[in-house]
Design an enzyme around this catalytic site. Structure first.
Site, PDB file in Angstrom:
ATOM      1  CG  ASN A  57      -0.607   6.929  -3.449  1.00  0.00           C
ATOM      2  OD1 ASN A  57       0.481   6.138  -3.534  1.00  0.00           O
ATOM      3  ND2 ASN A  57      -0.998   7.464  -2.410  1.00  0.00           N
ATOM      4  CB  ILE A  58       2.568  10.462  -8.082  1.00  0.00           C
ATOM      5  CG1 ILE A  58       3.040   9.198  -8.492  1.00  0.00           C
ATOM      6  CG2 ILE A  58       3.684  11.368  -8.003  1.00  0.00           C
ATOM      7  CD1 ILE A  58       4.096   8.319  -7.985  1.00  0.00           C
ATOM      8  CD  GLU A  59      -0.383  11.648  -1.006  1.00  0.00           C
ATOM      9  OE1 GLU A  59       0.123  12.268  -0.351  1.00  0.00           O
ATOM     10  OE2 GLU A  59      -1.343  10.881  -0.682  1.00  0.00           O
ATOM     11  CG  ASN A  60       1.900  18.630  -6.778  1.00  0.00           C
ATOM     12  OD1 ASN A  60       1.790  19.791  -6.048  1.00  0.00           O
ATOM     13  ND2 ASN A  60       2.465  18.514  -7.365  1.00  0.00           N
ATOM     14  CB  ALA A  61       3.620  21.014  -2.282  1.00  0.00           C
ATOM     15  CE1 TYR A  63      -0.886  19.240   1.060  1.00  0.00           C
ATOM     16  CE2 TYR A  63      -2.885  19.352   2.166  1.00  0.00           C
ATOM     17  CZ  TYR A  63      -1.507  19.340   2.125  1.00  0.00           C
ATOM     18  OH  TYR A  63      -0.970  19.508   3.371  1.00  0.00           O
ATOM     19  CB  CYS A  68      -5.267   7.538  -7.962  1.00  0.00           C
ATOM     20  SG  CYS A  68      -6.585   8.705  -6.960  1.00  0.00           S
ATOM     21  CD  GLU A  70      -6.884   3.463  -8.113  1.00  0.00           C
ATOM     22  OE1 GLU A  70      -6.055   3.948  -7.888  1.00  0.00           O
ATOM     23  OE2 GLU A  70      -7.895   2.918  -7.197  1.00  0.00           O
ATOM     24  CB  CYS A 104      -9.325   5.586 -10.465  1.00  0.00           C
ATOM     25  SG  CYS A 104      -7.925   6.617  -9.926  1.00  0.00           S
TER      26      CYS A 104
HETATM   27  N1  THU Z   1      -5.755   6.916  -3.689  1.00  0.00           N
HETATM   28  C1  THU Z   1      -5.483   6.186  -4.911  1.00  0.00           C
HETATM   29  O1  THU Z   1      -3.978   6.205  -5.308  1.00  0.00           O
HETATM   30  N2  THU Z   1      -6.018   5.357  -5.250  1.00  0.00           N
HETATM   31  C2  THU Z   1      -7.492   4.927  -4.828  1.00  0.00           C
HETATM   32  O2  THU Z   1      -8.336   4.308  -5.404  1.00  0.00           O
HETATM   33  C3  THU Z   1      -7.983   5.852  -3.561  1.00  0.00           C
HETATM   34  C4  THU Z   1      -7.170   6.886  -3.043  1.00  0.00           C
HETATM   35  C5  THU Z   1      -4.718   8.058  -3.149  1.00  0.00           C
HETATM   36  C6  THU Z   1      -4.716   9.104  -3.295  1.00  0.00           C
HETATM   37  C7  THU Z   1      -4.083   9.818  -2.295  1.00  0.00           C
HETATM   38  O3  THU Z   1      -2.643   9.943  -2.794  1.00  0.00           O
HETATM   39  C8  THU Z   1      -4.286   9.196  -1.112  1.00  0.00           C
HETATM   40  O4  THU Z   1      -4.766   7.743  -1.770  1.00  0.00           O
HETATM   41  C9  THU Z   1      -5.183   9.392  -0.184  1.00  0.00           C
HETATM   42  O5  THU Z   1      -6.437   9.421  -0.651  1.00  0.00           O
END
Ligand code: THU
Length: 148
Positions: A57-61, A63, A68, A70, A104
């Protein structure tokens, strides 16, 4: 209602199962960028040709721009010209196995409508479900008359 949840890995050899598990935890521990949620997720997908691709999972400021694990694994596989898969695996630091989010599920469905999905808990235990059970009566390329 009973859900079709399995605890075997019949589609994979012992080695493949070990590898896909290690690779998805590598995604969780090495590649997750999750400073906001602090919820590390990894994924690994095994292509028909035997190659593994890791996602995290690669998040961002901003949100909502987070991607995700997957989906990031599937993008990685596509960028290496792989669209046919034997299995996908997901892991996190959670004590319980986590399952793919709705978006996903739809993205996995494009390339693996019946793909086995291995969901690992942090202790290495797992549950397996098939994509078509996680996303029943789904929409796909056939509905657009396309056979990619
Ligand atoms: N997340 C995933 O990467 N895969 C999932 O199946 C569920 C949620 C991530 C998204 C976000 O970065 C963090 O988990 C919290 O929701």
């Amino acid at each position: 209602m009973t859900f079709p949840v399995y605890t075997d890995h019949d589609e994979l050899s012992k080695e493949e199962f070990k590898e896909i598990k290690e690779k998805c935890f590598e995604g969780t521990r090495e590649y997750s960028y999750s400073p906001y949620s602090k919820f590390r997720v990894g994924a690994a997908i095994l292509a028909d040709n035997g190659e593994y691709f890791i996602g995290a999972n690669i998040e961002n400021a901003s949100y909502g721009a987070a991607i995700c694990a997957e989906r990031s694994a599937i993008v990685q596989a596509n960028m290496h010209r792989n669209k046919k898969f034997k299995a996908i695996a997901i892991s996190s630091d959670s004590k319980e196995p986590i399952s793919p989010c709705g978006i996903c599920r739809q993205v996995i469905r494009e390339f693996g409508p019946k793909l086995p999905v291995f969901m690992f808990a942090s202790d290495g235990s797992f549950k397996k479900m098939y994509l078509n059970d996680l996303l029943p009566f789904s929409f796909g390329p056939e509905n657009l008359g396309i056979n990619p």
